[in-house]
Design a protein around this motif. Sequence first.
Motif, mmCIF file in Angstrom:
data_model
loop_
_atom_site.group_PDB
_atom_site.id
_atom_site.type_symbol
_atom_site.label_atom_id
_atom_site.label_comp_id
_atom_site.label_asym_id
_atom_site.label_seq_id
_atom_site.Cartn_x
_atom_site.Cartn_y
_atom_site.Cartn_z
ATOM 1 N N TYR A 280 -34.291 8.884 -42.408
ATOM 2 C CA TYR A 280 -34.263 8.460 -43.805
ATOM 3 C C TYR A 280 -35.321 9.188 -44.635
ATOM 4 C CZ TYR A 280 -31.281 4.512 -42.363
ATOM 5 O OH TYR A 280 -30.264 3.728 -41.880
ATOM 6 N N VAL A 281 -36.506 9.340 -44.074
ATOM 7 C CA VAL A 281 -37.566 10.038 -44.802
ATOM 8 C C VAL A 281 -37.161 11.480 -45.078
ATOM 9 C CG1 VAL A 281 -39.929 10.914 -44.641
ATOM 10 C CG2 VAL A 281 -39.442 8.541 -44.019
ATOM 11 N N LYS A 282 -36.513 12.113 -44.122
ATOM 12 C CA LYS A 282 -36.081 13.503 -44.305
ATOM 13 C C LYS A 282 -35.051 13.640 -45.431
ATOM 14 C CE LYS A 282 -36.888 15.216 -39.599
ATOM 15 N NZ LYS A 282 -36.250 15.727 -38.357
ATOM 16 N N LEU A 283 -34.329 12.553 -45.714
ATOM 17 C CA LEU A 283 -33.329 12.612 -46.780
ATOM 18 C C LEU A 283 -33.948 12.829 -48.147
ATOM 19 C CD1 LEU A 283 -30.891 9.727 -45.723
ATOM 20 C CD2 LEU A 283 -30.451 12.181 -45.617
ATOM 21 N N LYS A 284 -35.244 12.563 -48.272
ATOM 22 C CA LYS A 284 -35.898 12.755 -49.569
ATOM 23 C C LYS A 284 -35.855 14.208 -50.003
ATOM 24 C CE LYS A 284 -39.785 10.337 -48.627
ATOM 25 N NZ LYS A 284 -41.088 9.682 -48.899
ATOM 26 N N GLU A 285 -35.846 15.107 -49.041
ATOM 27 C CA GLU A 285 -35.774 16.539 -49.373
ATOM 28 C C GLU A 285 -34.392 16.921 -49.872
ATOM 29 O OE1 GLU A 285 -36.930 18.666 -45.910
ATOM 30 O OE2 GLU A 285 -38.881 17.679 -45.726
ATOM 31 N N ALA A 286 -33.350 16.362 -49.240
ATOM 32 C CA ALA A 286 -31.974 16.722 -49.604
ATOM 33 C C ALA A 286 -31.477 15.964 -50.833
ATOM 34 C CB ALA A 286 -31.045 16.459 -48.419
ATOM 35 N N HIS A 287 -32.047 14.780 -51.092
ATOM 36 C CA HIS A 287 -31.574 13.955 -52.216
ATOM 37 C C HIS A 287 -32.762 13.454 -53.038
ATOM 38 C CE1 HIS A 287 -27.552 13.774 -50.326
ATOM 39 N NE2 HIS A 287 -28.218 13.642 -49.180
ATOM 40 N N PRO A 288 -33.490 14.354 -53.657
ATOM 41 C CA PRO A 288 -34.721 13.949 -54.354
ATOM 42 C C PRO A 288 -34.492 13.037 -55.549
ATOM 43 C CG PRO A 288 -34.159 16.231 -54.862
ATOM 44 C CD PRO A 288 -33.240 15.812 -53.762
ATOM 45 N N LYS A 289 -33.303 13.068 -56.139
ATOM 46 C CA LYS A 289 -33.062 12.267 -57.337
ATOM 47 C C LYS A 289 -32.891 10.781 -57.022
ATOM 48 C CE LYS A 289 -30.999 15.962 -60.136
ATOM 49 N NZ LYS A 289 -29.796 16.392 -60.905
ATOM 50 N N ILE A 290 -32.441 10.480 -55.828
ATOM 51 C CA ILE A 290 -32.188 9.065 -55.521
ATOM 52 C C ILE A 290 -33.042 8.550 -54.374
ATOM 53 C CG2 ILE A 290 -29.799 9.205 -56.332
ATOM 54 C CD1 ILE A 290 -28.917 9.241 -53.398
ATOM 55 N N MET A 291 -33.713 9.437 -53.668
ATOM 56 C CA MET A 291 -34.458 9.016 -52.482
ATOM 57 C C MET A 291 -35.952 8.956 -52.753
ATOM 58 S SD MET A 291 -32.637 8.138 -49.906
ATOM 59 C CE MET A 291 -34.022 8.118 -48.764
ATOM 60 N N ASP A 292 -36.546 7.793 -52.487
ATOM 61 C CA ASP A 292 -37.993 7.634 -52.481
ATOM 62 C C ASP A 292 -38.309 6.571 -51.426
ATOM 63 O OD1 ASP A 292 -37.258 5.212 -53.632
ATOM 64 O OD2 ASP A 292 -37.951 5.746 -55.631
ATOM 65 N N ASP A 293 -39.571 6.190 -51.312
ATOM 66 C CA ASP A 293 -39.938 5.216 -50.285
ATOM 67 C C ASP A 293 -39.271 3.868 -50.521
ATOM 68 O OD1 ASP A 293 -41.431 6.976 -48.846
ATOM 69 O OD2 ASP A 293 -43.385 6.276 -49.552
ATOM 70 N N ASN A 294 -39.043 3.510 -51.764
ATOM 71 C CA ASN A 294 -38.360 2.242 -52.043
ATOM 72 C C ASN A 294 -36.944 2.230 -51.480
ATOM 73 O OD1 ASN A 294 -40.529 1.079 -53.428
ATOM 74 N ND2 ASN A 294 -39.873 1.932 -55.393
ATOM 75 N N GLN A 295 -36.275 3.379 -51.582
ATOM 76 C CA GLN A 295 -34.920 3.441 -51.049
ATOM 77 C C GLN A 295 -34.936 3.464 -49.521
ATOM 78 O OE1 GLN A 295 -32.230 2.905 -52.781
ATOM 79 N NE2 GLN A 295 -31.130 2.917 -50.833
ATOM 80 N N VAL A 296 -35.942 4.086 -48.928
ATOM 81 C CA VAL A 296 -36.095 4.043 -47.472
ATOM 82 C C VAL A 296 -36.243 2.595 -47.009
ATOM 83 C CG1 VAL A 296 -37.575 4.676 -45.520
ATOM 84 C CG2 VAL A 296 -37.067 6.361 -47.299
ATOM 85 N N VAL A 297 -37.035 1.821 -47.754
ATOM 86 C CA VAL A 297 -37.201 0.393 -47.449
ATOM 87 C C VAL A 297 -35.864 -0.327 -47.565
ATOM 88 C CG1 VAL A 297 -38.197 -1.771 -48.292
ATOM 89 C CG2 VAL A 297 -39.640 0.262 -48.051
ATOM 90 N N ASN A 298 -35.087 0.004 -48.587
ATOM 91 C CA ASN A 298 -33.777 -0.610 -48.793
ATOM 92 C C ASN A 298 -32.867 -0.356 -47.596
ATOM 93 O OD1 ASN A 298 -31.499 -1.767 -49.969
ATOM 94 N ND2 ASN A 298 -31.891 -0.863 -51.967
ATOM 95 N N TYR A 299 -32.866 0.875 -47.101
ATOM 96 C CA TYR A 299 -32.057 1.203 -45.933
ATOM 97 C C TYR A 299 -32.547 0.450 -44.696
ATOM 98 C CZ TYR A 299 -30.108 5.254 -48.489
ATOM 99 O OH TYR A 299 -29.456 6.073 -49.385
ATOM 100 N N LEU A 300 -33.861 0.477 -44.472
ATOM 101 C CA LEU A 300 -34.422 -0.152 -43.279
ATOM 102 C C LEU A 300 -34.206 -1.654 -43.274
ATOM 103 C CD1 LEU A 300 -37.842 1.647 -42.684
ATOM 104 C CD2 LEU A 300 -35.772 1.815 -41.291
ATOM 105 N N MET A 301 -34.201 -2.258 -44.453
ATOM 106 C CA MET A 301 -34.027 -3.701 -44.535
ATOM 107 C C MET A 301 -32.705 -4.126 -43.896
ATOM 108 S SD MET A 301 -34.109 -6.145 -47.870
ATOM 109 C CE MET A 301 -32.465 -5.673 -48.376
ATOM 110 N N LEU A 302 -31.655 -3.333 -44.104
ATOM 111 C CA LEU A 302 -30.368 -3.649 -43.489
ATOM 112 C C LEU A 302 -30.459 -3.545 -41.980
ATOM 113 C CD1 LEU A 302 -27.824 -1.942 -45.911
ATOM 114 C CD2 LEU A 302 -28.599 -4.301 -45.878
ATOM 115 N N ASN A 303 -31.167 -2.527 -41.478
ATOM 116 C CA ASN A 303 -31.372 -2.409 -40.036
ATOM 117 C C ASN A 303 -32.039 -3.662 -39.493
ATOM 118 O OD1 ASN A 303 -30.721 0.231 -40.837
ATOM 119 N ND2 ASN A 303 -31.954 1.144 -39.221
#
Length: 511
Positions: A280-303
């Motif tokens: 998920y952290v690596k996705l910040k490079e490929a999707h800088p407009k929508i990816m930040d640490d808050n979105q990483v938290v959003n993804y992890l929360m579902l896990n």
Amino acid sequence: MDFLVLLVHGSLLWAVIYAILCCIAVILFWELFSPLHAFPGPPAARFTNIWRAMVTASGHVDQANIKWHRTYGSAVRVGPNTISINDPELIRTIYATKNPWPKSDMYRTNDVLINGVRLSNLFNTQDNHWHDTYMNPIRSLWTMTKVLDMESLIDETLNKFTAKMDVKFADVEHNCMMDEWLGYFAWDVMANISFGKHYGFIDEERDVENLIADSTKGLYYFAPISQIPWLDCLLDKNLIKRIGPKPTLTGVNYAIDVVTTYHQALGSGSGRVEHYLDKYVKLKEAHPKIMDDNQVVNYLMLNILAGGDTTSSTMRAVVYYLSKNTSAYQKLISELDAANFSLPAKWRDIRKLTYLDAVVQEALRINPGIAMILERVVPQSGFTLPDGRFIPGGTAIGINPAVTNRNVDVFGQDADHFNPDRWLKKDEENEEEFRDRCRKMKDVASFVFGGGNRVCMGRNLAILEIYKLFATLYSLFDIKLVNNDHSWKYHNAWFVYQYNIPMTVSRRVKT
């Protein structure tokens, strides 16, 4: 003076009578002119959502939904503006991939309130465009091919679990509360594949940091309150004094801590493991407009919040129903012994085991991990049922997997019973007939993972984890209920929680 008292009392009496008559008039007007008048259902449900909220709070709304459909037919009015459907053919329509119907307000109860701001997540958002925007970057990470990259991490947890079963129960012959231990396993697996370390449930033999308990409390709140979602604004989401459990809050805080710790470890030169946090952290490079640490938290929360509860529910169903069905138990043991694979079991060795597959499919069917109506909103143009009845736009509509999974036209007259053999070829069937029947059953039973564009992204992980666990566990141990007449207890709170499953665990002696 007495006259005045009588006059006042008489006026109050007539005022009460007048109020009652007005209420009756409103109820009759609503009943006679409601666009859902043609749909039968429990009488109280026609006028208020309180009835179904109370039934849901009891923990057995799945059984109620099944009973209602068998009493009232294919479309049941379960609330003033809510219709429950039991037709499996409508799953692909209501839960479409293209132009999907939006989720109803029931899901808003699952929002989290942080610093006065109400935040949705990928599970509960009603905005399908927002959902697709943020799901697209991670969809490819949850294919079976990508999930299999994590198999060694699952094996680490599986080895911990079987070692604990061996030492704590097989060696000393203590009874194992399997409901608790399967929860520990499922949650620790999710932690290990999510951020490369276990919660510690298996090692410490307890619910570390009350993660499971807090998650369960949140769902016990979510289930009944979601039936009257505006109540959540008065309870958990009010800005003055929050009342009741905090749905998803513990998971969000845990995810925030994990991401913070992860960045600190990277800064100190710690090694990196290819788990989901890393991906998920690596996705910040490929999707800088929508990816930040808050979105990483959003993804992890579902896990954190979804992966453990739903999977452990199916796991409990497997051990419970196999203990109740000696024939199925022996067939599975025979298949595993004949396969003679190395342990812990590898996917490549077990994925084509037909009886293992039959057992897991049947456990998912008879005991879906999610067993409430998955509500959607009918488009403004409305929707006409196959029988010709019209449902106006804006109506909440949905299907409960527990209902369609008991459909006798799909699963046979014994649909209420655990029978893995239904997934095997019958003597009178040719191959084409068997494939068609099996495909139809799987299409319906797979709805336990949701449907359309909102299907559960973790379904491949769940299947992998469950197959590996039971291929390994039943190769090593005999696992049986302490008393075969014992019945478990369960509470349906969106996820199905089963309790009180005391079992014996002993080492197997292969013949």
